[in-house]
Structure formats: C-alpha cells, structure tokens
Design an enzyme around this catalytic site. Sequence first.
Site, PDB file in Angstrom:
ATOM      1  N   LYS A 180       0.832  -1.204   0.000  1.00  0.00           N
ATOM      2  CA  LYS A 180       0.000   0.000   0.000  1.00  0.00           C
ATOM      3  C   LYS A 180       0.873   1.262   0.000  1.00  0.00           C
ATOM      4  CE  LYS A 180      -4.044   1.657   2.637  1.00  0.00           C
ATOM      5  NZ  LYS A 180      -4.852   1.385   3.838  1.00  0.00           N
TER       6      LYS A 180
ATOM      7  N   SER B 216     -10.331  -0.036   7.458  1.00  0.00           N
ATOM      8  CA  SER B 216      -9.658   0.131   6.178  1.00  0.00           C
ATOM      9  C   SER B 216      -9.173  -1.157   5.540  1.00  0.00           C
ATOM     10  CB  SER B 216      -8.482   1.100   6.327  1.00  0.00           C
ATOM     11  OG  SER B 216      -8.937   2.421   6.477  1.00  0.00           O
TER      12      SER B 216
ATOM     13  N   SER C 116      -9.509   2.537   3.536  1.00  0.00           N
ATOM     14  CA  SER C 116      -8.535   3.130   2.646  1.00  0.00           C
ATOM     15  C   SER C 116      -7.767   2.106   1.805  1.00  0.00           C
ATOM     16  CB  SER C 116      -7.529   3.947   3.463  1.00  0.00           C
ATOM     17  OG  SER C 116      -6.806   3.133   4.364  1.00  0.00           O
TER      18      SER C 116
END
Length: 481
Positions: free
Chosen positions: A81, A180, A156
Amino acid sequence: MPDEIWQWSAVQTADAIRNGLISSREAVAATLRRIEEVNPVVNALAEVLTDDALATADEADARRRSGELLGPLHGVPVTTKINSDQAGRATTNGVAAFRDAVVQVDAPHIENLRAAGAVFVGRSNTPSFSIRWFTDNQLHGRTLNPWNRERTPGGSSGGAAAATATGMGTIGHGNDIGGSIRYPAAACGVVGLRPTPGRVPHWYGPWDTDMLLGTQLMEVEGPIARTVADVELGLRAMAAPNPRDPSYVPVPLQGLPRGRRRAAVLRDVGVASLDPAVDAAITTAAGWLQDAGYEVEEVELPLFAEAWRLWWQLVQGVEFDDLGRLIEEHGDDAIRRSADLQFAVTKRMHSDFGLDAYVRGYGRRGTLMRSLQLFLQDFQVLLTPVSAERTFEIDADVQDVDRMEQVINAQWPMMSLAFLGFPGLSVPVSRGDGLPIGVQLVGQKFREDLVLQAGRVIEARNDVSAPITPSFYAVAETARR
C-alpha cells in the site's frame, strides 16, 4: 488448479514454486500481464513495479535452485500500500505534495513481507491521507469497484482489495484503524483480516517521530486475499518478530484448543438501521456456523455503541488537529470536504474534545475492553455486520452532512472493534444486487486462529468467487479501441 497462474491462490503459488512446478518468474510474469490488462480499467495499483518484480523473481528462483531455506511467500506476487514505507519508493499516501517522498528503509511489516520472500509487483491506491472509505485522490486518481463502477471499492485499502479481487497479486497488504482492511474486503468480495494490535509489527514515519496514541493503540497491518487460507499465510509472513515496533507481542499464531464451539450473533446496537440484505447475510452465515457444529446465540452488546462513539470523540475529535492542518494545506477538494463533514458529524455526537474528555475516554476504553474479553470467554467467535449498509455509492461521504452521518453510523461494527483492539475478519457471504456482502467475525485477543476457523466454514458455502474480470471491462476495452 485454474488454467491461468494469476488465478492461483497464494498457497497454490507458493507450493508450486517451492516444489519446482513453476518458477517465480512465471508467476510474476503472469501477474504482470494481468495487471497490464486490467489495471488501466480498475486503477487499483498506483505504481507497477515491473522491472524490480522480475529481477526479484529471478533472484528467488536462483535461491531456490541453490537449496536455500525458503520463506512462506517465496517468489509469490504481492501488492503493498502506498501509505507504508518501502525502500526506494515514495510514500505518497495519495497526496500530490508527497510524490517525491522517497524512503530508504522498509517499514517493519514491509520488511517482514520481503523477508518472507514476497515479490512486490505493485503499490496499491488509497484515498488522500488514507482517511476515507472511498479510494480516490488527486495524485493517482480513482479506484473502481470491479463488481460495479458506481459503488466504492472501499477505503482506505480499496486499491489492495480491488487488485486482489481481479488477480493483480495473490495477497494485498492493507492497514486498518477504523475499517480500512475489512470494509474494502467486503466491498470487493474478498477476505480481509484486522489482526490484534501487537500481532504484526509496524511503525509510521521516521523512527524518532511520535505516533498519536490512537494510531499506536488501534492501527494495525494485515492481509487481504481471495481465500481464508491465503489470509492465514499472509498473516504468518507479516507477524514475524521485528524489534523496531515496541508494541509487538510474540504470541504463537495457534492458540490452545477451546471446548464447546459457540458463536454469538450481534446484529444491531441502536446506531443504524440494518439493510435487509445485510441482515439476511448474517442469518445465512449464522446458519452455516450452526450446521458446522457451532451453538449459535443472538446477543445484545451495547458496549459496541459506546466504543463507536468514543472512537469518533478521541481519534477524530481530539487527535485530528495535526492531520487536519496537513489536509488543509496539501489536501484536494474531496478530502477537505470529507474531513469537514466527518468533524461536523463528530460534533453532533460530542461537545467535549478537551484533555479531561481524552483522559476519561481512554480510561473508559479499558473497561469496555475488559467487558468484551469476559464476554468472549463463553464464545469462540462473535458474528456482526461489516457495515449496516450495502456497499456505498461513489462519494457518499461528500454529499452533505446528513448522508455523511448515515455513512458513519453504518460503520459502527468496524470503528468499535478498532477502538476495543480485538481481531476481526471480513469474509464474503453472498451477492446482493450483483454486489458481494460480507460479515465480520470477532475473536478474543490473539485468537485469530479461531476467527479464521469460523471464516473457513462460511467460505466453504458462499457464492462469491474471485478473481473476477470487471463487469465493465469489455465496455472499457471497446471505448479504448
């Protein structure tokens, strides 16, 4: 096994590489071809690491031929990520001002994945500053939900979930302080694990930077994958000891056997109306657990509502100042509006954001944690919604304050669990209106093994399969030609 290597699970891929049935280069090259085909449509990966990935795969193959001891993810294609430090890459966090923020040292969890033999094929997209459940930013653009482009892929870790769901990597690294990992997994029809805080070592920013208390206590790193077995494999790789995180706890991944298998079911805590399709998914999952030999009991746990409210008071209300200033200075219009509306809803819930409220809130946290820990002595797992609503429409959080309040209320199962510090697994159950619907499984601290065990029961009977090719792929291809 499926015909295409990019369709294989992480477990299948790792075993095939370890036994010499395929090379890491074959697995990585197949994944890179899949990325080239699908990523222009979905935009799940903000950065594709073609040259580095192929070079690492060749190294992995040479090491296997030399007889070296191999890690659990040796040669396996994985995504990471963009909000986590990865040596030689920029930690952009979806913010244009950070496009050149190249770091030289891996974060502990990235270091662990690398040491386990993972081959990093790409960096997955996030919302700006990673604080929305909608993955879009000015620097890297919008990530689409591969099931329906009009719905969010979550956030996210929306890029990680969308990439995993479409075969652009076997495991996606994600992180979670309020849903997330779990929400994107549910939105994209894959499996996502929020481990117990302390299970996976992590740290953000330079080592002499103080992390906020909420981040230290609640934020975790975890795997997103297409199967429960792959999530378990990813956890094993990520949870290796690392001295750079002072909160890491060296607890075995497998706990002691429990007695009777009991599952509690929590549907509602009076915060948000439960969508009928979500309610039906919980009923279905509970029935499958019962068929597998679990004693299932419907329960009420009002402490979840209190924990949800405290998350918003302490994390969003008190600790948000520094991040709020960064968003005001470097954020795009969407993230500024979302942050403003989040705080407006928080002020509807709370009037006190002072030091006394902060101290009392964290004091209360321990009491609530104790209550849930005692409750779970009688149950192996607790079954809840992931969200009270089905997958949100794109940008639901920037419409107006009333819609934002509905969005925030719907997410009570995820925020409360993050506040309380227990592990949670998001696993798909069914497809409602063509979109996957998942449930959350909660367990005692450091008993991810029991949560994964229950997840396998649900996975064995659900009708949500991945990887998928996006339903809108053919339309996009025709338009491009």
